[in-house]
Motif scaffolding. Structure first.
Motif, PDB file in Angstrom:
ATOM      1  N   LEU A 196       0.845  -1.084  -0.177  1.00  0.00           N
ATOM      2  CA  LEU A 196       0.006  -0.001   0.015  1.00  0.00           C
ATOM      3  C   LEU A 196       1.088   1.349  -0.012  1.00  0.00           C
ATOM      4  CD1 LEU A 196      -3.049  -0.272   0.232  1.00  0.00           C
ATOM      5  CD2 LEU A 196      -3.117   0.762   2.495  1.00  0.00           C
ATOM      6  N   THR A 197       1.824   1.372   0.847  1.00  0.00           N
ATOM      7  CA  THR A 197       2.639   2.363   0.840  1.00  0.00           C
ATOM      8  C   THR A 197       3.415   2.498  -0.437  1.00  0.00           C
ATOM      9  OG1 THR A 197       3.310   1.614   3.095  1.00  0.00           O
ATOM     10  CG2 THR A 197       4.481   3.600   2.505  1.00  0.00           C
ATOM     11  N   GLN A 198       3.833   1.572  -0.955  1.00  0.00           N
ATOM     12  CA  GLN A 198       4.678   1.741  -2.409  1.00  0.00           C
ATOM     13  C   GLN A 198       3.686   2.261  -3.161  1.00  0.00           C
ATOM     14  OE1 GLN A 198       6.449  -1.817  -3.280  1.00  0.00           O
ATOM     15  NE2 GLN A 198       8.295  -1.582  -1.797  1.00  0.00           N
ATOM     16  N   ALA A 199       2.273   1.826  -3.384  1.00  0.00           N
ATOM     17  CA  ALA A 199       1.398   2.301  -4.294  1.00  0.00           C
ATOM     18  C   ALA A 199       1.242   3.830  -4.019  1.00  0.00           C
ATOM     19  CB  ALA A 199       0.065   1.712  -4.194  1.00  0.00           C
ATOM     20  N   ILE A 200       1.001   4.279  -2.891  1.00  0.00           N
ATOM     21  CA  ILE A 200       1.087   5.704  -2.621  1.00  0.00           C
ATOM     22  C   ILE A 200       2.202   6.608  -3.131  1.00  0.00           C
ATOM     23  CG2 ILE A 200       0.831   7.408  -0.874  1.00  0.00           C
ATOM     24  CD1 ILE A 200      -0.932   5.302   0.932  1.00  0.00           C
ATOM     25  N   HIS A 201       3.271   5.784  -2.941  1.00  0.00           N
ATOM     26  CA  HIS A 201       4.568   6.574  -3.406  1.00  0.00           C
ATOM     27  C   HIS A 201       4.495   6.657  -4.824  1.00  0.00           C
ATOM     28  CE1 HIS A 201       6.297   7.415   0.407  1.00  0.00           C
ATOM     29  NE2 HIS A 201       6.763   5.982   0.663  1.00  0.00           N
ATOM     30  N   ARG A 202       4.175   5.531  -5.540  1.00  0.00           N
ATOM     31  CA  ARG A 202       4.275   5.352  -6.818  1.00  0.00           C
ATOM     32  C   ARG A 202       3.145   6.570  -7.472  1.00  0.00           C
ATOM     33  NH1 ARG A 202       4.674  -0.121  -7.041  1.00  0.00           N
ATOM     34  NH2 ARG A 202       2.402  -0.465  -7.395  1.00  0.00           N
ATOM     35  N   ALA A 203       1.919   6.492  -6.843  1.00  0.00           N
ATOM     36  CA  ALA A 203       1.140   7.393  -7.389  1.00  0.00           C
ATOM     37  C   ALA A 203       1.523   9.030  -7.268  1.00  0.00           C
ATOM     38  CB  ALA A 203      -0.259   7.298  -6.559  1.00  0.00           C
ATOM     39  N   ARG A 204       2.051   9.282  -6.129  1.00  0.00           N
ATOM     40  CA  ARG A 204       2.342  10.555  -5.868  1.00  0.00           C
ATOM     41  C   ARG A 204       3.593  11.032  -6.876  1.00  0.00           C
ATOM     42  NH1 ARG A 204       2.851  10.336   0.435  1.00  0.00           N
ATOM     43  NH2 ARG A 204       0.733  11.028   0.793  1.00  0.00           N
ATOM     44  N   ALA A 205       4.504   9.864  -7.108  1.00  0.00           N
ATOM     45  CA  ALA A 205       5.385  10.399  -8.195  1.00  0.00           C
ATOM     46  C   ALA A 205       4.938  10.348  -9.444  1.00  0.00           C
ATOM     47  CB  ALA A 205       6.655   9.070  -8.089  1.00  0.00           C
ATOM     48  N   GLU A 206       3.989   9.520  -9.666  1.00  0.00           N
ATOM     49  CA  GLU A 206       3.480   9.618 -11.234  1.00  0.00           C
ATOM     50  C   GLU A 206       2.607  11.248 -11.179  1.00  0.00           C
ATOM     51  OE1 GLU A 206       1.145   6.273 -11.825  1.00  0.00           O
ATOM     52  OE2 GLU A 206       3.093   5.108 -12.098  1.00  0.00           O
ATOM     53  N   GLU A 207       2.137  11.511 -10.179  1.00  0.00           N
ATOM     54  CA  GLU A 207       1.489  13.044 -10.192  1.00  0.00           C
ATOM     55  C   GLU A 207       2.372  13.960 -10.541  1.00  0.00           C
ATOM     56  OE1 GLU A 207      -0.699  13.640  -6.489  1.00  0.00           O
ATOM     57  OE2 GLU A 207      -1.266  15.639  -7.527  1.00  0.00           O
ATOM     58  N   ARG A 208       3.548  14.077  -9.651  1.00  0.00           N
ATOM     59  CA  ARG A 208       4.604  14.988  -9.819  1.00  0.00           C
ATOM     60  C   ARG A 208       5.263  15.029 -11.177  1.00  0.00           C
ATOM     61  NH1 ARG A 208       6.803  13.360  -4.787  1.00  0.00           N
ATOM     62  NH2 ARG A 208       8.070  11.993  -5.724  1.00  0.00           N
ATOM     63  N   ARG A 209       5.243  13.806 -12.029  1.00  0.00           N
ATOM     64  CA  ARG A 209       5.555  13.483 -13.223  1.00  0.00           C
ATOM     65  C   ARG A 209       4.871  14.097 -14.196  1.00  0.00           C
ATOM     66  NH1 ARG A 209       9.075  13.789 -16.682  1.00  0.00           N
ATOM     67  NH2 ARG A 209       9.060  12.597 -18.553  1.00  0.00           N
ATOM     68  N   ALA A 210       3.384  14.070 -13.956  1.00  0.00           N
ATOM     69  CA  ALA A 210       2.418  14.583 -15.029  1.00  0.00           C
ATOM     70  C   ALA A 210       2.379  15.993 -14.573  1.00  0.00           C
ATOM     71  CB  ALA A 210       1.118  14.022 -14.286  1.00  0.00           C
ATOM     72  N   ASN A 211       2.547  16.446 -13.546  1.00  0.00           N
ATOM     73  CA  ASN A 211       2.682  18.101 -13.258  1.00  0.00           C
ATOM     74  C   ASN A 211       3.908  18.304 -14.251  1.00  0.00           C
ATOM     75  OD1 ASN A 211       0.379  18.192 -11.983  1.00  0.00           O
ATOM     76  ND2 ASN A 211       1.322  18.356  -9.789  1.00  0.00           N
ATOM     77  N   GLU A 212       4.891  17.950 -13.987  1.00  0.00           N
ATOM     78  CA  GLU A 212       6.133  18.479 -14.685  1.00  0.00           C
ATOM     79  C   GLU A 212       5.961  18.437 -16.265  1.00  0.00           C
ATOM     80  OE1 GLU A 212       9.445  16.598 -11.703  1.00  0.00           O
ATOM     81  OE2 GLU A 212       9.483  16.020 -13.676  1.00  0.00           O
ATOM     82  N   LEU A 213       5.385  17.065 -16.642  1.00  0.00           N
ATOM     83  CA  LEU A 213       5.100  17.139 -18.143  1.00  0.00           C
ATOM     84  C   LEU A 213       4.052  18.521 -18.506  1.00  0.00           C
ATOM     85  CD1 LEU A 213       4.585  13.344 -18.862  1.00  0.00           C
ATOM     86  CD2 LEU A 213       6.365  15.006 -19.623  1.00  0.00           C
ATOM     87  N   LEU A 214       3.236  18.650 -17.713  1.00  0.00           N
ATOM     88  CA  LEU A 214       2.080  19.661 -17.923  1.00  0.00           C
ATOM     89  C   LEU A 214       2.750  20.922 -18.220  1.00  0.00           C
ATOM     90  CD1 LEU A 214      -1.142  19.526 -18.466  1.00  0.00           C
ATOM     91  CD2 LEU A 214      -1.132  20.611 -16.073  1.00  0.00           C
ATOM     92  N   GLU A 215       3.644  21.211 -17.143  1.00  0.00           N
ATOM     93  CA  GLU A 215       4.613  22.553 -17.306  1.00  0.00           C
ATOM     94  C   GLU A 215       5.394  22.562 -18.502  1.00  0.00           C
ATOM     95  OE1 GLU A 215       6.597  23.035 -13.265  1.00  0.00           O
ATOM     96  OE2 GLU A 215       4.740  22.966 -12.485  1.00  0.00           O
ATOM     97  N   GLN A 216       5.952  21.338 -18.768  1.00  0.00           N
ATOM     98  CA  GLN A 216       6.798  21.614 -20.019  1.00  0.00           C
ATOM     99  C   GLN A 216       5.897  21.927 -21.218  1.00  0.00           C
ATOM    100  OE1 GLN A 216       8.795  17.862 -20.108  1.00  0.00           O
ATOM    101  NE2 GLN A 216       9.919  18.415 -18.406  1.00  0.00           N
ATOM    102  N   ALA A 217       4.559  21.110 -21.340  1.00  0.00           N
ATOM    103  CA  ALA A 217       3.877  21.255 -22.345  1.00  0.00           C
ATOM    104  C   ALA A 217       3.268  22.653 -22.482  1.00  0.00           C
ATOM    105  CB  ALA A 217       2.735  20.384 -22.256  1.00  0.00           C
ATOM    106  N   GLN A 218       2.991  23.378 -21.388  1.00  0.00           N
ATOM    107  CA  GLN A 218       2.586  24.716 -21.488  1.00  0.00           C
ATOM    108  C   GLN A 218       3.492  25.728 -22.207  1.00  0.00           C
ATOM    109  OE1 GLN A 218       1.126  25.101 -17.420  1.00  0.00           O
ATOM    110  NE2 GLN A 218      -0.990  24.758 -18.146  1.00  0.00           N
TER     111      GLN A 218
END
Ligand code: ADP
Length: 471
Positions: A196-218
């Motif tokens: 469960l903890t790993q899944a939460i970490h993965r989800a957070r890392a993916e969210e961070r990555r998605a935000n980064e990608l969004l910023e790059q795209a913008q």
């Protein structure tokens, strides 16, 4: 001899080490299952080895050791299967293995009343963590079947005749079993929480990555917009700079022609200048439309007069070729007093493009300009330019409206052009709420139709693009 033996032992140790190492997979879910199964097998292997050593120390080479060596080999076999990539198969074998172990030890230790019976719960827990739900159901059914079998063996007294040893039912054994169950349940709980903890970490890392990608795209979008604006501005400036000297060339050659000069060169200068000016205007128009700076000049005009003027404009182009230019006005359009509200200049520009193309791609026969009310929507007029020219192949029909696209054929190349006319015409038509379409057959001719609303549609988009009617 001794060194050969130690080299062999080294090789065996190396192979065992390699088998024990955790495999790596790109698929995260596969990696998770492989990690858990691998850990369990490794722990099991160590426990068996330790037991083997302890037993050897206590009783020397006893007959029970054969079972332990076989178990260690079996665990190594499962680890090899895992390393080969059979993750699900290994997980299933491990689960079935545990189920067998739990129930056989229940038969040997107190039957259906044995405390080890409850370890079946661990089997199901393990199945839930490692295999898909449908297989978990099968495992659960097997567990129930095992319970019934243990009960039946117990009540029928069959356990007394079975060949494996019966463990004495003592309080010490019960204590050991409960400790083993506690350790097992604790381990599973740890695995679940860890997962469960790993899944939460993965989800957070993916969210961070998605935000980064969004910023790059913008950022990329803003750079692209700036580049686009720069391009539009450059085109506008260039077109303006080119038009000024060109107008002078055309103006002077026109004056000389009017003064009675009849040199061929003068005619050519005038023709080339006019052609170039047309091209520059097309490029400027296209860039204006792209940047949303094109304004419409809506005014009332007679479609009949417009059609007559457009035909007169192309008359010179077909004069020497014997191609017949025909005008057909249908219904209310033939009435001189009939008017519509649209951008006269832009409708004329579209008709000129269509008629120029018809003249360019027709060698014999006729070119018709038909203006009629639309039968399907009474609020529209149809301007149709029909020719008996070279026609267009079906597979490229949609592409001809793309800016700069030209049908790749020697005849097209010979006839010249830039591939801008139809793209610009369609863009202009869409700005006015009109539709431009084509029907054609290769070798037989083409018909381009402009479906123009008699009054401009009131959408917010056209509102902003429509300039007040000029006086
Ligand atoms: P241009 O005529 O300058 O090449 P257009 O955008 O007006 O560019 O036309 C694109 C292409 O569509 C032309 O190159 C030609 O291959 C094809 N086309 C347009 N009108 C006709 C027509 N009436 N008959 C045959 N082909 C045509």
């Amino acid at each position: 001899m001794k060194s050969v033996r130690s080299a062999d032992a080294g090789n065996v140790a190396h192979s065992v080490q390699r088998v024990l190492r955790a495999p790596a997979y790109a698929d995260q879910e596969r990696q998770r299952v492989a990690g858990i199964v691998g850990n369990m097998l490794r722990v099991l292997f160590v426990v068996i080895c330790v037991t083997l050593v302890v037993q050897f120390a206590i009783s020397g080479l006893a007959s029970g050791m054969f079972g332990l060596v076989a178990s260690a080999a079996w665990v190594l076999g499962l680890l090899t299967l895992l390393r080969r990539g059979y993750v699900q198969a290994t997980a299933l074998l491990l689960i079935l293995n545990l189920m067998l172990l739990v129930n056989v030890s229940s038969i040997g230790y107190g039957g259906i009343q044995s405390p080890t019976v409850s370890a079946n719960l661990l089997v199901i827990l393990m199945a839930i963590m490692l295999i898909p739900p449908r297989r978990v159901l099968i495992v659960a059914i097997l567990v129930i079947a095992c319970l019934v079998a243990v009960y039946w063996i117990d009540v029928s007294g069959l356990d007394q005749t079975l060949p494996f040893p019966q463990t004495p039912n003592t309080p010490e054994m019960a204590l050991m079993t409960h400790i083993a169950h506690l350790l097992g349940a604790g381990y599973f709980l740890y695995l679940a929480v860890n997962g469960l903890t790993q899944a939460i970490h993965r989800a957070r890392a993916e969210e961070r990555r998605a935000n980064e990608l969004l910023e790059q795209a913008q950022a990329a979008r803003s750079v692209a917009e700036q580049a686009h604006q720069a391009k539009v501005q450059f085109l506008a400036n260039m077109s303006h700079e080119l038009r000024t000297p060109l107008n002078a060339v055309i103006g002077y050659s026109e004056m000389l022609l009017e003064d009675g000069e009849t040199h061929d060169e003068l005619q050519r200068i005038h023709g080339a200048g006019t052609h170039l000016l047309g091209l520059i205007s097309d490029i400027l128009d296209l860039s204006k439309i792209e940047s949303g700076r094109m304004l419409l000049d809506i005014q009332e005009f007679s479609p009949k007069q417009l059609a007559e003027q457009a035909l007169a404009d192309v008359h010179d182009l077909v004069d020497q070729t014997g191609i017949e230019l025909r005008l057909e006005l249908v219904g209310e359009v033939s009435d001189d007093a009939f008017t519509i509200l649209a951008d006269r200049l832009r409708v004329h520009q579209i008709l000129r493009n269509l008629l120029d193309n018809a003249a360019k791609f027709t060698d014999r026969g006729y070119i018709d300009l038909i203006v009629r009310p639309d039968e399907e929507t009474s609020g529209h007029l149809v301007f149709c330019v029909r020719d008996t020219g070279i026609g267009i192949a079906t597979d490229v029909m949609r592409r001809i409206f793309e800016p700069f696209y030209q049908v790749d054929g020697s005849s097209t190349r010979l006839r010249g052009g830039t591939g801008l006319g139809l793209g610009l015409s369609r863009a202009l038509a869409e700005m006015m709420g009109a539709k431009l379409s084509v029907v054609s057959r290769l070798g037989e001719g083409s018909a381009f139709s402009l479906y123009l609303p008699k009054t401009p549609p009131l959408t917010s988009e056209t509102d902003s693009a429509v300039a007040p009617a000029s006086e």
